[in-house]
Design a protein around this motif. Structure first.
Motif, mmCIF file in Angstrom:
data_model
loop_
_atom_site.group_PDB
_atom_site.id
_atom_site.type_symbol
_atom_site.label_atom_id
_atom_site.label_comp_id
_atom_site.label_asym_id
_atom_site.label_seq_id
_atom_site.Cartn_x
_atom_site.Cartn_y
_atom_site.Cartn_z
ATOM 1 N N MET A 181 0.850 -1.172 0.000
ATOM 2 C CA MET A 181 0.000 0.000 0.000
ATOM 3 C C MET A 181 0.897 1.236 0.000
ATOM 4 N N ILE A 182 0.589 2.175 -0.853
ATOM 5 C CA ILE A 182 1.370 3.410 -0.941
ATOM 6 C C ILE A 182 0.720 4.464 -0.064
ATOM 7 N N VAL A 183 1.524 4.970 0.891
ATOM 8 C CA VAL A 183 1.039 5.890 1.917
ATOM 9 C C VAL A 183 1.781 7.215 1.811
ATOM 10 N N LEU A 184 1.021 8.290 1.880
ATOM 11 C CA LEU A 184 1.558 9.648 1.859
ATOM 12 C C LEU A 184 1.473 10.240 3.255
ATOM 13 N N GLY A 185 2.516 10.927 3.669
ATOM 14 C CA GLY A 185 2.496 11.695 4.910
ATOM 15 C C GLY A 185 2.688 13.162 4.580
ATOM 16 N N LEU A 186 1.944 14.027 5.266
ATOM 17 C CA LEU A 186 2.049 15.467 5.033
ATOM 18 C C LEU A 186 2.303 16.211 6.334
ATOM 19 N N ASP A 187 3.243 17.144 6.285
ATOM 20 C CA ASP A 187 3.510 18.088 7.363
ATOM 21 C C ASP A 187 3.114 19.459 6.813
ATOM 22 N N PRO A 188 1.857 19.886 7.042
ATOM 23 C CA PRO A 188 1.339 21.088 6.394
ATOM 24 C C PRO A 188 2.019 22.378 6.828
ATOM 25 N N ASN A 241 4.404 -5.280 8.124
ATOM 26 C CA ASN A 241 5.236 -4.479 9.006
ATOM 27 C C ASN A 241 6.439 -3.868 8.295
ATOM 28 N N ARG A 242 6.619 -4.207 7.024
ATOM 29 C CA ARG A 242 7.767 -3.690 6.272
ATOM 30 C C ARG A 242 7.433 -2.357 5.637
ATOM 31 N N LEU A 243 8.368 -1.426 5.777
ATOM 32 C CA LEU A 243 8.222 -0.096 5.193
ATOM 33 C C LEU A 243 9.386 0.158 4.249
ATOM 34 N N ALA A 244 9.109 0.866 3.165
ATOM 35 C CA ALA A 244 10.167 1.257 2.239
ATOM 36 C C ALA A 244 9.889 2.667 1.743
ATOM 37 N N HIS A 245 10.951 3.422 1.583
ATOM 38 C CA HIS A 245 10.856 4.799 1.101
ATOM 39 C C HIS A 245 10.628 4.823 -0.411
ATOM 40 N N ILE A 246 9.734 5.701 -0.832
ATOM 41 C CA ILE A 246 9.537 5.924 -2.262
ATOM 42 C C ILE A 246 10.085 7.287 -2.650
ATOM 43 N N ALA A 247 9.605 8.343 -1.975
ATOM 44 C CA ALA A 247 10.037 9.698 -2.319
ATOM 45 C C ALA A 247 9.691 10.645 -1.162
ATOM 46 N N ASN A 248 10.350 11.792 -1.143
ATOM 47 C CA ASN A 248 10.018 12.827 -0.170
ATOM 48 C C ASN A 248 10.458 14.176 -0.719
ATOM 49 N N GLY A 249 9.897 15.219 -0.157
ATOM 50 C CA GLY A 249 10.266 16.549 -0.625
ATOM 51 C C GLY A 249 9.452 17.621 0.064
ATOM 52 N N VAL A 251 5.046 11.128 9.718
ATOM 53 C CA VAL A 251 3.584 11.039 9.671
ATOM 54 C C VAL A 251 3.163 9.837 8.824
ATOM 55 N N ALA A 252 3.839 9.624 7.703
ATOM 56 C CA ALA A 252 3.522 8.465 6.846
ATOM 57 C C ALA A 252 3.756 7.158 7.593
ATOM 58 N N ILE A 253 4.856 7.072 8.344
ATOM 59 C CA ILE A 253 5.151 5.871 9.133
ATOM 60 C C ILE A 253 4.064 5.659 10.186
ATOM 61 N N THR A 254 3.688 6.732 10.863
ATOM 62 C CA THR A 254 2.631 6.658 11.876
ATOM 63 C C THR A 254 1.342 6.145 11.260
ATOM 64 N N HIS A 255 0.981 6.706 10.117
ATOM 65 C CA HIS A 255 -0.255 6.302 9.448
ATOM 66 C C HIS A 255 -0.189 4.826 9.033
ATOM 67 N N ALA A 256 0.940 4.396 8.506
ATOM 68 C CA ALA A 256 1.098 2.995 8.106
ATOM 69 C C ALA A 256 0.933 2.070 9.310
ATOM 70 N N HIS A 257 1.498 2.454 10.460
ATOM 71 C CA HIS A 257 1.344 1.644 11.676
ATOM 72 C C HIS A 257 -0.116 1.576 12.104
ATOM 73 N N HIS A 258 -0.806 2.723 12.051
ATOM 74 C CA HIS A 258 -2.219 2.743 12.442
ATOM 75 C C HIS A 258 -3.068 1.890 11.503
ATOM 76 N N LEU A 259 -2.774 1.939 10.211
ATOM 77 C CA LEU A 259 -3.509 1.110 9.247
ATOM 78 C C LEU A 259 -3.269 -0.377 9.511
ATOM 79 N N ALA A 260 -2.014 -0.743 9.777
ATOM 80 C CA ALA A 260 -1.686 -2.151 10.042
ATOM 81 C C ALA A 260 -2.384 -2.632 11.308
ATOM 82 N N THR A 261 -2.410 -1.796 12.331
ATOM 83 C CA THR A 261 -3.087 -2.164 13.577
ATOM 84 C C THR A 261 -4.583 -2.334 13.346
ATOM 85 N N ALA A 262 -5.176 -1.428 12.586
ATOM 86 C CA ALA A 262 -6.613 -1.511 12.302
ATOM 87 C C ALA A 262 -6.938 -2.781 11.515
ATOM 88 N N ARG A 263 -6.105 -3.135 10.533
ATOM 89 C CA ARG A 263 -6.324 -4.361 9.759
ATOM 90 C C ARG A 263 -6.196 -5.589 10.656
#
Length: 169
Positions: free
Chosen positions: A1-8, A23-31, A146-158
């Motif tokens: 699943m591709i997850v975006l994190g935003l720091d507004p 539980n595995r995370l991998a970086h795609i891009a940031n900026g 934020v993206a890591i946090t969201h991914a953890h929350h999604l995994a926990t919910a699943r």
């Protein structure tokens, strides 16, 4: 699943995109998405929305996490931050991308293990969780957290929903 994190932010919005597989995370891009302070507010918000839309299309994002507004003593700064955040949420809403919203303390807790962590600790853990990542500044590092946090929350919910008994009909 591709997850975006935003720091507004109105001046600079950090973004980070990861792929989460179990539980595995991998970086795609940031900026960072920067706006010109000399532009009118409406133009700055439009630029944020347009740039975010391009990221969503380019990376096929399916879920997003957004940091909540941090209220500070300068009301004008807080209002501008809230307007930028609203623009980002609206753009995600138009694309029908589900959004998780996280307080800064939640992000620190999820990434470092304590809600009182310093920024340097968060950034160090982001680098540890995403080996080899080249981070485009502190805003992008916060967005990756934020993206890591969201991914953890999604995994926990699943995981939780998989353990719950299905209702009888």
């Amino acid at each position: 699943m591709i997850v975006l994190g935003l720091d507004p932010g109105l001046g600079t919005t950090g973004w980070g995109i990861i792929v989460a597989e179990g539980n595995r995370l991998a970086h795609i891009a940031n900026g960072r998405i920067a706006t010109r302070t000399t532009d009118p507010l409406a133009a700055r918000l439009a630029h944020l929305g347009e740039q975010l839309n391009q990221l969503l299309i380019a990376h096929d994002v399916v879920s997003a996490g957004v940091e909540e507004v941090f209220v500070n003593s300068n009301g004008q700064s807080t209002l501008k931050l809230a307007q930028a955040r609203g623009c980002l949420l609206a753009t995600l809403g138009f694309k029908r991308i589900p959004v998780g919203e996280y307080a800064p303390r939640q992000v620190k807790q999820a990434v470092v293990g304590t809600g009182a962590a310093e920024k340097t600790q968060v950034h160090a853990m982001v680098k540890r969780l995403l080996p080899g990542v080249q981070i485009d500044g502190s805003d992008a590092a916060d967005a990756l957290a934020v993206a890591i946090t969201h991914a953890h929350h999604l995994a926990t919910a699943r995981h939780t929903s998989a353990l719950s008994p299905s209702p009888r009909t």
